[in-house]
Design a protein around this motif. Structure first.
Motif, mmCIF file in Angstrom:
data_model
loop_
_atom_site.group_PDB
_atom_site.id
_atom_site.type_symbol
_atom_site.label_atom_id
_atom_site.label_comp_id
_atom_site.label_asym_id
_atom_site.label_seq_id
_atom_site.Cartn_x
_atom_site.Cartn_y
_atom_site.Cartn_z
ATOM 1 N N GLU A 239 -9.582 -7.925 10.104
ATOM 2 C CA GLU A 239 -10.776 -7.615 9.217
ATOM 3 C C GLU A 239 -10.810 -6.291 8.785
ATOM 4 O OE1 GLU A 239 -14.084 -9.798 10.371
ATOM 5 O OE2 GLU A 239 -13.352 -11.728 10.196
ATOM 6 N N LEU A 240 -10.711 -5.124 9.988
ATOM 7 C CA LEU A 240 -10.919 -3.897 9.834
ATOM 8 C C LEU A 240 -9.901 -3.189 8.727
ATOM 9 C CD1 LEU A 240 -12.225 -2.728 13.513
ATOM 10 C CD2 LEU A 240 -13.416 -2.813 11.421
ATOM 11 N N LYS A 243 -11.133 -2.393 5.455
ATOM 12 C CA LYS A 243 -12.376 -1.903 5.212
ATOM 13 C C LYS A 243 -12.487 -0.397 5.904
ATOM 14 C CE LYS A 243 -14.844 -6.253 6.342
ATOM 15 N NZ LYS A 243 -13.606 -6.776 5.962
ATOM 16 N N GLN A 245 -14.182 2.175 4.683
ATOM 17 C CA GLN A 245 -15.524 3.006 5.032
ATOM 18 C C GLN A 245 -15.836 2.470 6.460
ATOM 19 O OE1 GLN A 245 -16.564 5.279 2.988
ATOM 20 N NE2 GLN A 245 -15.228 4.498 1.515
ATOM 21 N N LEU A 246 -15.742 1.495 7.066
ATOM 22 C CA LEU A 246 -15.981 1.114 8.210
ATOM 23 C C LEU A 246 -14.948 1.945 9.361
ATOM 24 C CD1 LEU A 246 -17.757 -0.494 10.431
ATOM 25 C CD2 LEU A 246 -16.169 -2.406 9.916
ATOM 26 N N LYS A 247 -13.600 1.897 8.887
ATOM 27 C CA LYS A 247 -12.603 2.670 9.841
ATOM 28 C C LYS A 247 -13.111 4.135 9.692
ATOM 29 C CE LYS A 247 -9.157 1.052 7.578
ATOM 30 N NZ LYS A 247 -7.474 0.874 7.437
ATOM 31 N N LEU A 361 -22.634 -1.546 8.146
ATOM 32 C CA LEU A 361 -21.264 -1.704 7.350
ATOM 33 C C LEU A 361 -20.687 -2.621 7.890
ATOM 34 C CD1 LEU A 361 -20.222 2.125 8.237
ATOM 35 C CD2 LEU A 361 -20.539 1.107 6.078
ATOM 36 N N PRO A 363 -19.595 -6.503 7.863
ATOM 37 C CA PRO A 363 -19.587 -7.255 6.555
ATOM 38 C C PRO A 363 -21.054 -8.551 6.979
ATOM 39 C CG PRO A 363 -17.317 -7.242 7.492
ATOM 40 C CD PRO A 363 -18.272 -6.636 8.557
ATOM 41 N N TYR A 372 -17.863 -7.347 16.743
ATOM 42 C CA TYR A 372 -17.774 -6.100 15.924
ATOM 43 C C TYR A 372 -18.311 -5.176 16.714
ATOM 44 C CZ TYR A 372 -16.004 -7.316 11.207
ATOM 45 O OH TYR A 372 -15.091 -7.658 10.069
#
Length: 432
Positions: A239-240, A243, A245-247, A361, A363, A372
């Motif tokens: 899932e990462l 993403k 911005q999350l990384k 951040l 989901p 997470y």
């Protein structure tokens, strides 16, 4: 907000009150000073023998911290995946809190002659503390709404600082005036402080343990969840990938956490070795940092709500950069106090806002919050591993903690670069 929700929020935040005494008394103030005193033979000889290997005492302490966080970094993805799959966050939180608090009590028997025992207890206490935080953080998105993250996270840190300051004041009185407590000397008082810290940690943990729900999603737990834990982690990794911005946040967090956490763990040792400040002044300095940190955590929570998480984080990381480079030029007691004040202002804020920023951040549709948060915690733990290890390594080769501080400043600079490339969702959109 309902009374039930308020009760849950307070109970959750009380775990910060319970465990933060370990972070302050054991890792930041009394134990590092006590450890230096009982392991240093004289002013010119700070080498110790650890299982037959000679090493500088503060380097051994720094590397023991690295090792403890390496262990928890390896374990936490599996454990948090199991917690999400089987609804056992609270169970694992209890296990790690018990390991940590009991090991903390064990430091009462460390007197310098049993160095290996003391290091083992401190490592186990660190593992227990860090492990319990993995599951504690995972509760934040489950017990609150998105627009409550910043203030609830700040409330937890603020309660932690208040509780730890109260106990530190008591411990400081014991060390400075042992006769009032029927204790022989300051060294024995320090050992009593380790015992009391463990009791405080375990005792106040009973509050969140009695209120938080272990299995809010009604999942069924069985032994096969050992493999399901790995599946949960693999799913989050996949899932990462999409993403961005999350990384970017995790990369930024990783670099600036190398600096933040290392400063927190090594500040007392820096004042002791580089400035030769007496133990009572070092402990008083850390006490000032804790009090200022309470104000700082709420100040930057306010800035985050008004101007957004990115602005708040950029401001704090910039201040941290200035702190690290200023540390190289600190030579007097009052310069150290001024630097400590600035550390306090950004220490609480950066931890609190980082935690709430990451929560925003994640989901919205996910229920695997512990999985997470394991990435968040593993990122932080690996940052501590690399930060404290490099700090000790540089001191081992250069003989100076000042040079190590310059390296920490570079970690913050890299973190700032990744942070500037980020886009956070606005607070207004989060409330819709």
């Amino acid at each position: 907000m309902s009374k039930s929700k308020k009760k849950t929020h307070l109970a959750w935040a009380m775990y910060d009150w319970a465990n933060s005494v370990y972070s302050l008394v054991i890792t930041s103030t009394i134990f590092p000073v006590y450890y230096n005193n009982v392991t240093q033979k004289d002013s010119s000889n700070d080498l110790v023998s650890f299982f037959g290997v000679e090493v500088v005492n503060t380097v051994l302490y720094s590397w023991s911290i690295s090792f403890s966080f390496l262990v928890i970094a390896i374990l936490s993805p599996l454990l948090s995946g199991m917690a999400d799959s089987g609804g056992k966050k609270l169970t694992f939180m209890k296990i790690f809190a018990t390991i940590g608090s009991v090991s903390c009590m064990g430091l009462f028997f460390f007197d310098g002659s049993n160095l290996e025992f003391g290091i083992i207890c401190s490592v186990l206490a660190s593992i227990g503390y860090a492990g319990s935080i993995v599951f504690y953080n995972g509760f934040l998105p489950e017990i609150s709404d998105v627009d409550e993250y910043d203030l609830l996270s700040a409330k937890g840190f603020a309660l932690g600082y208040i509780g730890s300051v109260i106990l530190l004041v008591i411990n400081l009185l014991m060390i400075e005036m042992p006769e009032l407590f029927y204790i022989n000397d300051g060294g024995q008082a320090a050992r009593w402080s380790f015992l009391i810290t463990g009791i405080w940690w375990l005792g106040f943990s009973l509050i969140p343990f009695s209120v938080l729900e272990d299995n809010p999603y009604g999942r069924i737990y069985n032994i096969s969840l050992l493999l399901l834990g790995y599946k949960e982690i693999r799913k989050v990794i996949n899932e990462l990938k999409g993403k961005v911005q999350l990384k970017r946040f995790l990369l930024s967090f990783w670099f600036y956490s190398m600096g933040v956490q290392t400063v927190m763990y090594m500040a007392a040792s820096f004042g002791d070795k580089e400035l030769e400040l007496p133990g009572d002044k070092l402990i008083l300095t850390i006490l000032i940092i804790q009090i200022v940190a309470i104000l700082g955590s709420y100040l930057f929570a306010y800035i985050s709500m008004k101007r957004g998480n990115k602005v708040a984080l950029v401001c704090m990381v910039t201040i941290w950069i200035m702190i690290c480079f200023a540390a190289y030029y600190v030579y007097t007691e009052y310069q150290f106090y001024a630097l400590a004040f600035m550390v306090g202002m950004v220490m609480g804020g950066i931890q609190s806002i980082s935690r709430s920023s990451y929560s925003k951040l994640i989901p919205a549709e996910t229920v695997d919050h512990a999985s997470y948060f394991s990435f968040y915690d593993v990122t932080e733990k690996m940052a501590i591993v690399l930060g404290t290890f490099s700090y000790g390594l540089i001191e081992q080769f250069t003989g100076s903690m000042r040079v190590s501080s310059l390296v920490l400043g570079m970690f913050f600079v890299i973190g700032l670069v990744f942070l500037l490339r980020m886009r956070f969702p606005s607070n207004k959109l989060l409330k819709v």
